[in-house]
Scaffold this active site. Sequence first.
Site, PDB file in Angstrom:
ATOM      1  N   SER A 294      20.411   9.128 -15.855  1.00 42.16           N
ATOM      2  CA  SER A 294      20.585   9.223 -14.403  1.00 42.16           C
ATOM      3  C   SER A 294      21.918   9.848 -14.055  1.00 42.16           C
ATOM      4  CB  SER A 294      20.578   7.823 -13.784  1.00 42.16           C
ATOM      5  OG  SER A 294      19.410   7.133 -14.096  1.00 42.16           O
TER       6      SER A 294
ATOM      7  N   HIS B 252      15.013  14.502 -15.565  1.00 42.82           N
ATOM      8  CA  HIS B 252      15.237  13.232 -14.863  1.00 42.82           C
ATOM      9  C   HIS B 252      14.040  12.876 -13.981  1.00 42.82           C
ATOM     10  CE1 HIS B 252      17.642  10.770 -11.739  1.00 42.82           C
ATOM     11  NE2 HIS B 252      17.361  10.010 -12.773  1.00 42.82           N
TER      12      HIS B 252
ATOM     13  N   GLU C 155      13.980  16.198 -11.876  1.00 43.34           N
ATOM     14  CA  GLU C 155      15.121  17.117 -11.879  1.00 43.34           C
ATOM     15  C   GLU C 155      15.276  17.695 -13.282  1.00 43.34           C
ATOM     16  OE1 GLU C 155      18.256  15.467  -8.611  1.00 43.34           O
ATOM     17  OE2 GLU C 155      17.950  14.159 -10.333  1.00 43.34           O
TER      18      GLU C 155
ATOM     19  N   ASN D  36      20.613  11.256  -7.130  1.00 44.23           N
ATOM     20  CA  ASN D  36      21.486  10.080  -7.256  1.00 44.23           C
ATOM     21  C   ASN D  36      22.870  10.315  -6.659  1.00 44.23           C
ATOM     22  OD1 ASN D  36      19.646   8.353  -8.384  1.00 44.23           O
ATOM     23  ND2 ASN D  36      20.204   8.827 -10.491  1.00 44.23           N
TER      24      ASN D  36
HETATM   25  N1  CAA Z   1      -2.365   3.900 -10.171  1.00 41.14           N
HETATM   26  C1  CAA Z   1      -2.574   4.978  -9.377  1.00 41.14           C
HETATM   27  N2  CAA Z   1      -2.157   5.050  -8.094  1.00 41.14           N
HETATM   28  C2  CAA Z   1      -1.525   3.984  -7.596  1.00 41.14           C
HETATM   29  C3  CAA Z   1      -1.264   2.832  -8.355  1.00 41.14           C
HETATM   30  C4  CAA Z   1      -1.725   2.812  -9.691  1.00 41.14           C
HETATM   31  N3  CAA Z   1      -1.549   1.762 -10.470  1.00 41.14           N
HETATM   32  N4  CAA Z   1      -0.582   1.946  -7.606  1.00 41.14           N
HETATM   33  C5  CAA Z   1      -0.413   2.523  -6.410  1.00 41.14           C
HETATM   34  N5  CAA Z   1      -0.989   3.741  -6.402  1.00 41.14           N
HETATM   35  C6  CAA Z   1      -1.057   4.677  -5.277  1.00 41.14           C
HETATM   36  C7  CAA Z   1      -1.666   4.001  -4.076  1.00 41.14           C
HETATM   37  O1  CAA Z   1      -3.075   4.054  -4.112  1.00 41.14           O
HETATM   38  C8  CAA Z   1      -1.091   4.806  -2.943  1.00 41.14           C
HETATM   39  O2  CAA Z   1      -1.757   6.035  -2.833  1.00 41.14           O
HETATM   40  P1  CAA Z   1      -2.021   6.713  -1.393  1.00 41.14           P
HETATM   41  O3  CAA Z   1      -0.647   7.042  -0.844  1.00 41.14           O
HETATM   42  O4  CAA Z   1      -2.823   7.922  -1.706  1.00 41.14           O
HETATM   43  O5  CAA Z   1      -2.737   5.683  -0.598  1.00 41.14           O
HETATM   44  C9  CAA Z   1       0.330   5.089  -3.441  1.00 41.14           C
HETATM   45  O6  CAA Z   1       0.264   5.019  -4.875  1.00 41.14           O
HETATM   46  C10 CAA Z   1       1.351   4.076  -2.945  1.00 41.14           C
HETATM   47  O7  CAA Z   1       0.943   2.767  -3.369  1.00 41.14           O
HETATM   48  P2  CAA Z   1       1.019   1.466  -2.462  1.00 41.14           P
HETATM   49  O8  CAA Z   1       0.445   1.786  -1.122  1.00 41.14           O
HETATM   50  O9  CAA Z   1       0.434   0.307  -3.163  1.00 41.14           O
HETATM   51  O10 CAA Z   1       2.538   1.138  -2.432  1.00 41.14           O
HETATM   52  P3  CAA Z   1       3.617   1.588  -1.420  1.00 41.14           P
HETATM   53  O11 CAA Z   1       3.096   2.372  -0.294  1.00 41.14           O
HETATM   54  O12 CAA Z   1       4.361   0.336  -1.173  1.00 41.14           O
HETATM   55  O13 CAA Z   1       4.505   2.588  -2.325  1.00 41.14           O
HETATM   56  C11 CAA Z   1       6.209   3.124  -3.810  1.00 41.14           C
HETATM   57  C12 CAA Z   1       5.064   2.176  -3.513  1.00 41.14           C
HETATM   58  C13 CAA Z   1       5.658   4.510  -4.121  1.00 41.14           C
HETATM   59  C14 CAA Z   1       6.947   2.590  -5.022  1.00 41.14           C
HETATM   60  C15 CAA Z   1       7.124   3.210  -2.548  1.00 41.14           C
HETATM   61  O14 CAA Z   1       7.517   1.910  -2.180  1.00 41.14           O
HETATM   62  C16 CAA Z   1       8.355   4.054  -2.767  1.00 41.14           C
HETATM   63  O15 CAA Z   1       8.315   5.281  -2.742  1.00 41.14           O
HETATM   64  N6  CAA Z   1       9.513   3.368  -2.968  1.00 41.14           N
HETATM   65  C17 CAA Z   1      10.778   4.050  -3.211  1.00 41.14           C
HETATM   66  C18 CAA Z   1      10.867   4.412  -4.668  1.00 41.14           C
HETATM   67  C19 CAA Z   1      12.110   5.198  -4.956  1.00 41.14           C
HETATM   68  O16 CAA Z   1      12.964   5.489  -4.129  1.00 41.14           O
HETATM   69  N7  CAA Z   1      12.212   5.597  -6.244  1.00 41.14           N
HETATM   70  C20 CAA Z   1      13.367   6.311  -6.748  1.00 41.14           C
HETATM   71  C21 CAA Z   1      14.367   5.322  -7.330  1.00 41.14           C
HETATM   72  S1  CAA Z   1      15.828   6.124  -7.874  1.00 41.14           S
HETATM   73  C22 CAA Z   1      15.396   6.766  -9.359  1.00 41.14           C
HETATM   74  O17 CAA Z   1      14.330   6.598  -9.872  1.00 41.14           O
HETATM   75  C23 CAA Z   1      16.447   7.591 -10.051  1.00 41.14           C
HETATM   76  C24 CAA Z   1      17.456   6.876 -10.845  1.00 41.14           C
HETATM   77  O18 CAA Z   1      18.041   7.546 -11.729  1.00 41.14           O
HETATM   78  C25 CAA Z   1      17.865   5.488 -10.616  1.00 41.14           C
HETATM   79  P1  NAD Z   2      15.240  -0.340 -19.271  1.00 43.19           P
HETATM   80  O1  NAD Z   2      16.330  -1.313 -19.530  1.00 43.19           O
HETATM   81  O2  NAD Z   2      14.047  -0.774 -18.494  1.00 43.19           O
HETATM   82  O3  NAD Z   2      14.699   0.266 -20.641  1.00 43.19           O
HETATM   83  C1  NAD Z   2      15.507   0.778 -21.649  1.00 43.19           C
HETATM   84  C2  NAD Z   2      14.757   0.500 -22.944  1.00 43.19           C
HETATM   85  O4  NAD Z   2      15.361   1.234 -24.013  1.00 43.19           O
HETATM   86  C3  NAD Z   2      14.776  -0.973 -23.357  1.00 43.19           C
HETATM   87  O5  NAD Z   2      13.440  -1.417 -23.447  1.00 43.19           O
HETATM   88  C4  NAD Z   2      15.472  -0.968 -24.717  1.00 43.19           C
HETATM   89  O6  NAD Z   2      14.893  -1.884 -25.635  1.00 43.19           O
HETATM   90  C5  NAD Z   2      15.208   0.450 -25.173  1.00 43.19           C
HETATM   91  N1  NAD Z   2      16.128   0.960 -26.187  1.00 43.19           N
HETATM   92  C6  NAD Z   2      17.454   0.746 -26.309  1.00 43.19           C
HETATM   93  N2  NAD Z   2      17.924   1.429 -27.376  1.00 43.19           N
HETATM   94  C7  NAD Z   2      16.861   2.096 -27.910  1.00 43.19           C
HETATM   95  C8  NAD Z   2      16.680   2.992 -28.997  1.00 43.19           C
HETATM   96  N3  NAD Z   2      17.717   3.307 -29.773  1.00 43.19           N
HETATM   97  N4  NAD Z   2      15.431   3.506 -29.225  1.00 43.19           N
HETATM   98  C9  NAD Z   2      14.389   3.191 -28.433  1.00 43.19           C
HETATM   99  N5  NAD Z   2      14.508   2.322 -27.399  1.00 43.19           N
HETATM  100  C10 NAD Z   2      15.712   1.800 -27.145  1.00 43.19           C
HETATM  101  O7  NAD Z   2      15.955   0.913 -18.571  1.00 43.19           O
HETATM  102  P2  NAD Z   2      15.294   2.047 -17.683  1.00 43.19           P
HETATM  103  O8  NAD Z   2      15.408   1.656 -16.259  1.00 43.19           O
HETATM  104  O9  NAD Z   2      13.983   2.418 -18.258  1.00 43.19           O
HETATM  105  O10 NAD Z   2      16.343   3.231 -17.913  1.00 43.19           O
HETATM  106  C11 NAD Z   2      16.277   4.054 -19.052  1.00 43.19           C
HETATM  107  C12 NAD Z   2      17.003   5.357 -18.762  1.00 43.19           C
HETATM  108  O11 NAD Z   2      16.394   6.004 -17.629  1.00 43.19           O
HETATM  109  C13 NAD Z   2      18.477   5.203 -18.403  1.00 43.19           C
HETATM  110  O12 NAD Z   2      19.184   6.315 -18.884  1.00 43.19           O
HETATM  111  C14 NAD Z   2      18.462   5.211 -16.865  1.00 43.19           C
HETATM  112  O13 NAD Z   2      19.668   5.612 -16.293  1.00 43.19           O
HETATM  113  C15 NAD Z   2      17.363   6.238 -16.614  1.00 43.19           C
HETATM  114  N6  NAD Z   2      16.684   6.134 -15.316  1.00 43.19           N
HETATM  115  C16 NAD Z   2      16.415   4.913 -14.765  1.00 43.19           C
HETATM  116  C17 NAD Z   2      15.733   4.846 -13.532  1.00 43.19           C
HETATM  117  C18 NAD Z   2      15.399   3.537 -12.900  1.00 43.19           C
HETATM  118  O14 NAD Z   2      14.971   3.521 -11.727  1.00 43.19           O
HETATM  119  N7  NAD Z   2      15.532   2.411 -13.572  1.00 43.19           N
HETATM  120  C19 NAD Z   2      15.325   6.042 -12.904  1.00 43.19           C
HETATM  121  C20 NAD Z   2      15.592   7.274 -13.532  1.00 43.19           C
HETATM  122  C21 NAD Z   2      16.296   7.313 -14.726  1.00 43.19           C
END
Ligand code: CAA
Ligand code: NAD
Length: 284
Positions: A119, A140, A152, A190
């Site tokens: 991330s 990503h 990404e 992010n």
């Molecule tokens: N299989 C197939 N489709 C499914 C499913 C499954 N198991 N579960 C749900 N779906 C479908 C649903 O049927 C629905 O489809 P339609 O839009 O066509 O009706 C859609 O997916 C949404 O499902 P729900 O209505 O049950 O759920 P929701 O509307 O509450 O949405 C969510 C769930 C998509 C997670 C929504 O809450 C959301 O977008 N949340 C924000 C998530 C977000 O911001 N993610 C990014 C996090 S940051 C990151 O990832 C980067 C990082 O590095 C940290």
């Molecule tokens: P997580 O804690 O759910 O999973 C990480 C997994 O990696 C664990 O199950 C751990 O046992 C396993 N692991 C550790 N060392 C390992 C190795 N050497 N070989 C194989 N498996 C190993 O974490 P996550 O949320 O899945 O995040 C994983 C990566 O994805 C991180 O780099 C995170 O920044 C990135 N990411 C996370 C999100 C999010 O929403 N959580 C979104 C995008 C990207």
Amino acid sequence: MAIKTVGVLGCGLMGSGIAQVCAGAGYRTIVREVDEAVLKKGIARIEKFLSDGVARGKVTADAKTSTLGNLTGTTTIEDLKDCDLVIEAIVESVEAKTDTFAALDAIVGDSTIYCSNTSSLCITELAAKTKRPDRFAGLHFFNPVPLMKLVEVIRALTTSDETYQAVFAFAQSLGKEPITAPDKPGFIVNRLLVPYLLDAIRSYEHGLGTVEDIDKGMKLGTGYPMGPFTLLDFVGLDTTYYIANIMFDEYREPAYAPPPLLKRMVLAGRLGRKSGQGFYKYDK
Ligand code: CAA
Ligand code: NAD
């Protein structure tokens, strides 16, 4: 660079989703975890997602069967030896990631491409620590991987044009919408999202409102699908904490500094949904 077999390192929150979409797109997919118990949990997560999808009428029974048929779980890194592309999705730690890629370098062929789902870590640094800095890119995904369309694609300084194009085309072959993002912590999404999430925690610390009201405000007032605390619990507070530290370390701007409460919640094991408690409580 024909990609047929994909390796996924880590079967946690992200690795399980990545393995699912690769297998679902027809790639032979091998996902590696550190031990059997965690692997079993990750595979069960994939099975449940597919079963829920069938129950909702979003996934066909055939697609579920073929996805699971394309998927193999392992705890042995040597099983990734024939992979054309390996996507790493393990813990957000530069040491853990570089150690894992180093182990892989001794196993896979020269043409294998490496991608990291990091991330926030520097893609150029991860690439430079492998034997294939030209065949390395950031890929990503977003959580939940099977539902979020965006990916990404990040070029390290050393990524070759051929690798970048192969990885971009691979993301499209998964049915995703790739964008190109710079090799700077947080990439595009992010960079904007994480300061907002950290600011929500800081605002809560300063008494802006309850967790529930802040979430309700952002959800109903701005149309976000989840309020910031629901999203923090969803992403994982440990992962958010690691990301914040990495971003702060690079940019040295207060907006990226992890708030004291985030650190304490991680220390207390309140990691969000995955541990059963974060800003909210969950049934395990
Ligand atoms: N299989 C197939 N489709 C499914 C499913 C499954 N198991 N579960 C749900 N779906 C479908 C649903 O049927 C629905 O489809 P339609 O839009 O066509 O009706 C859609 O997916 C949404 O499902 P729900 O209505 O049950 O759920 P929701 O509307 O509450 O949405 C969510 C769930 C998509 C997670 C929504 O809450 C959301 O977008 N949340 C924000 C998530 C977000 O911001 N993610 C990014 C996090 S940051 C990151 O990832 C980067 C990082 O590095 C940290
Ligand atoms: P997580 O804690 O759910 O999973 C990480 C997994 O990696 C664990 O199950 C751990 O046992 C396993 N692991 C550790 N060392 C390992 C190795 N050497 N070989 C194989 N498996 C190993 O974490 P996550 O949320 O899945 O995040 C994983 C990566 O994805 C991180 O780099 C995170 O920044 C990135 N990411 C996370 C999100 C999010 O929403 N959580 C979104 C995008 C990207």
